[in-house]
Design a protein around this motif. Structure first.
Motif, mmCIF file in Angstrom:
data_model
loop_
_atom_site.group_PDB
_atom_site.id
_atom_site.type_symbol
_atom_site.label_atom_id
_atom_site.label_comp_id
_atom_site.label_asym_id
_atom_site.label_seq_id
_atom_site.Cartn_x
_atom_site.Cartn_y
_atom_site.Cartn_z
ATOM 1 N N HIS A 154 3.311 51.141 -7.263
ATOM 2 C CA HIS A 154 2.568 51.993 -8.200
ATOM 3 C C HIS A 154 1.050 51.868 -8.051
ATOM 4 O O HIS A 154 0.313 52.586 -8.732
ATOM 5 C CB HIS A 154 2.964 51.647 -9.637
ATOM 6 C CG HIS A 154 4.434 51.787 -9.901
ATOM 7 N ND1 HIS A 154 5.041 52.996 -10.127
ATOM 8 C CD2 HIS A 154 5.417 50.850 -9.947
ATOM 9 C CE1 HIS A 154 6.340 52.815 -10.325
ATOM 10 N NE2 HIS A 154 6.588 51.524 -10.218
ATOM 11 N N HIS A 157 -1.361 54.944 -7.657
ATOM 12 C CA HIS A 157 -1.732 55.859 -8.734
ATOM 13 C C HIS A 157 -3.218 55.802 -9.084
ATOM 14 O O HIS A 157 -3.698 56.648 -9.836
ATOM 15 C CB HIS A 157 -0.912 55.569 -9.990
ATOM 16 C CG HIS A 157 0.554 55.849 -9.837
ATOM 17 N ND1 HIS A 157 1.032 57.007 -9.281
ATOM 18 C CD2 HIS A 157 1.642 55.107 -10.173
ATOM 19 C CE1 HIS A 157 2.353 56.974 -9.274
ATOM 20 N NE2 HIS A 157 2.743 55.845 -9.807
ATOM 21 N N GLU A 211 -8.406 58.810 -13.589
ATOM 22 C CA GLU A 211 -7.330 57.970 -13.058
ATOM 23 C C GLU A 211 -6.699 57.128 -14.165
ATOM 24 O O GLU A 211 -5.477 56.953 -14.201
ATOM 25 C CB GLU A 211 -7.861 57.070 -11.949
ATOM 26 C CG GLU A 211 -8.142 57.794 -10.656
ATOM 27 C CD GLU A 211 -8.395 56.858 -9.497
ATOM 28 O OE1 GLU A 211 -7.899 57.129 -8.404
ATOM 29 O OE2 GLU A 211 -9.100 55.841 -9.696
ATOM 30 N N TYR A 214 -4.372 59.264 -16.102
ATOM 31 C CA TYR A 214 -3.179 59.563 -15.315
ATOM 32 C C TYR A 214 -2.214 58.372 -15.326
ATOM 33 O O TYR A 214 -1.001 58.536 -15.540
ATOM 34 C CB TYR A 214 -3.561 59.909 -13.878
ATOM 35 C CG TYR A 214 -2.360 60.171 -12.998
ATOM 36 C CD1 TYR A 214 -1.673 61.376 -13.079
ATOM 37 C CD2 TYR A 214 -1.910 59.208 -12.102
ATOM 38 C CE1 TYR A 214 -0.560 61.614 -12.290
ATOM 39 C CE2 TYR A 214 -0.799 59.430 -11.311
ATOM 40 C CZ TYR A 214 -0.124 60.639 -11.406
ATOM 41 O OH TYR A 214 0.982 60.861 -10.621
ATOM 42 N N VAL A 215 -2.741 57.176 -15.098
ATOM 43 C CA VAL A 215 -1.902 55.975 -15.089
ATOM 44 C C VAL A 215 -1.267 55.768 -16.467
ATOM 45 O O VAL A 215 -0.094 55.378 -16.570
ATOM 46 C CB VAL A 215 -2.712 54.734 -14.664
ATOM 47 C CG1 VAL A 215 -1.872 53.467 -14.806
ATOM 48 C CG2 VAL A 215 -3.199 54.880 -13.221
ATOM 49 N N VAL A 218 1.743 57.968 -16.611
ATOM 50 C CA VAL A 218 2.826 57.417 -15.792
ATOM 51 C C VAL A 218 3.540 56.297 -16.539
ATOM 52 O O VAL A 218 4.777 56.228 -16.565
ATOM 53 C CB VAL A 218 2.276 56.903 -14.442
ATOM 54 C CG1 VAL A 218 3.329 56.083 -13.696
ATOM 55 C CG2 VAL A 218 1.803 58.066 -13.572
#
Length: 273
Positions: A154, A157, A211, A214-215, A218
Motif C-alpha cells: 500500500h 498510495h 495524497e 486519498y489514503v 483507502v
C-alpha cells in the motif's frame, strides 16, 4: 535459530558524503541500507549490507522501492531515516533494544526540542522511556517485519509518504493484530532541515494534502470490510481525524484534564526538592 537483523534505511542525494549525519560511535547491532534517490550512482560508495539506487521523488516513493527490494528478506525491524536526521549508532542500538523489550510493533525516536517539526506530540518528553501513541509520523518510522510486510503493497498510495503514517499503518496494524505503537523518549533524534513536502505537486498529479485525503479514503474502505476490528475510539483518533496544520479544537479541549494533572504533578515534584 539466529534472529534476523533489523535494518536502518538511510536516504542519500548521490552527491554529498553519504550518512554524514550519523555518529559512528559503536558497531551497529543492525544492517544498513543506503538509498540513492538520485538514481545516478550504480555502486555503493561505502560498505553497507543493502544498496538501492533509483531516482525517487519523496519518502513514500522510497519506501515503496525498499519494500519491493526487501519483501523476501527476513528482518526484525526496519526504520526509515532521511539524510538530514542526526543520531548516533549507539542510540539506534538502544532504540531497537527498547523496542524489543517493550514488544513494540511501530515506533519512532522522540525529536530534540531544536528539531524542525510539524507535530508537537513527537517532541522529547523528559522522564518517559516510551509513551503510547495512535501513530508515528513519516519522518522517522520504525516497523516490525509483520507490519512492514502487510503495509508494503500500500506504500504506492502516497509518493510523499504523508497519509501512510496517520492512516495506513494504524489501519494495517488493526487488521493484523499488531497494535503496540509508541514514541521512544529514551532515544532522541534531531531533524535538521525544514519540512519540504508541503505544496509540491508529485508525478501522480497530487499534492501531499491530496495524497493524505486519498489514503484516508483507502483506509476507510479497508476498515468498512472488517468493521468489527475498528471501534469508535479508533475512528475518532485515526480514521475520522482531519489532517490539518495545527490542532483541531476538539483535541485541544481534550488536553485540558491532562494539562491540569501535569501541573499538579509538577507542583508536587517541586515540593520534594
Amino acid at each position: 535459530m539466529r534472529t534476523p537483523k533489523s535494518i536502518v534505511a538511510i536516504t542519500w542525494d548521490g552527491k554529498s558524503s553519504p550518512m554524514d549525519h550519523i555518529h559512528f560511535d559503536v558497531e551497529p547491532a543492525f544492517d544498513w541500507l543506503l538509498y540513492d534517490y538520485s538514481g545516478a550512482i550504480t555502486e555503493a560508495p561505502i560498505s553497507v549490507a543493502h544498496y538501492i539506487s533509483l531516482k525517487s521523488e519523496c519518502k513514500g516513493d522510497v519506501m515503496q522501492n525498499i519494500y519491493a527490494k526487501l519483501q523476501s528478506t527476513p528482518l526484525t525491524y526496519i526504520g526509515f531515516l532521511d539524510d538530514d536526521q542526526i543520531i548516533s549508532v549507539s542510540d539506534l542500538n538502544r532504540l531497537f533494544f527498547i523496542a524489543a523489550l517493550e514488544k513494540l510493533d511501530v515506533f519512532q525516536p522522540s525529536l530534540n526540542h531544536d528539531s524542525y517539526y510539524n507535530l508537537r506530540q513527537f517532541i522529547h518528553k523528559p522522564g518517559y522511556l516510551v509513551q503510547d501513541t495512535w501513530w508515528v509520523e513519516i519522518m522517522s518510522p520504525f516497523y516490525s517485519e509483520a507490519v512492514f510486510q502487510a503495509a508494503g503493497p500500500h506504500f504506492k498510495h502516497s509518493i510523499s509518504g504523508t497519509g501512510l503514517d496517520v492512516y495506513l499503518i494504524p489501519t494495517i496494524q488493526r487488521l493484523i493484530g499488531k497494535t503496540k505503537t509508541a514514541v521512544v523518549h529514551g532515544v532522541q533524534l534531531k531533524h535538521a532541515r525544514p519540512i519540504r513536502t508541503d505544496n509540491r505537486v508529485f508525478s501522480n498529479g497530487k499534492t501531499n494534502l491530496e495524497e493524505i485525503r486519498y489514503v484516508q479514503g483507502v483506509c476507510r474502505a479497508m476498515a468498512a470490510e472488517r468493521p468489527e476490528l475498528f471501534d469508535s475510539e479508533f475512528h475518532f483518533h485515526v480514521l475520522d481525524r482531519r489532517y490539518v496544520h495545527g490542532v483541531p479544537l476538539a483535541y485541544k479541549i481534550q488536553r485540558i484534564p491532562r494539562m491540569l494533572r501535569n501541573l499538579y504533578k509538577l507542583i508536587v515534584d517541586a515540593s520534594y526538592r
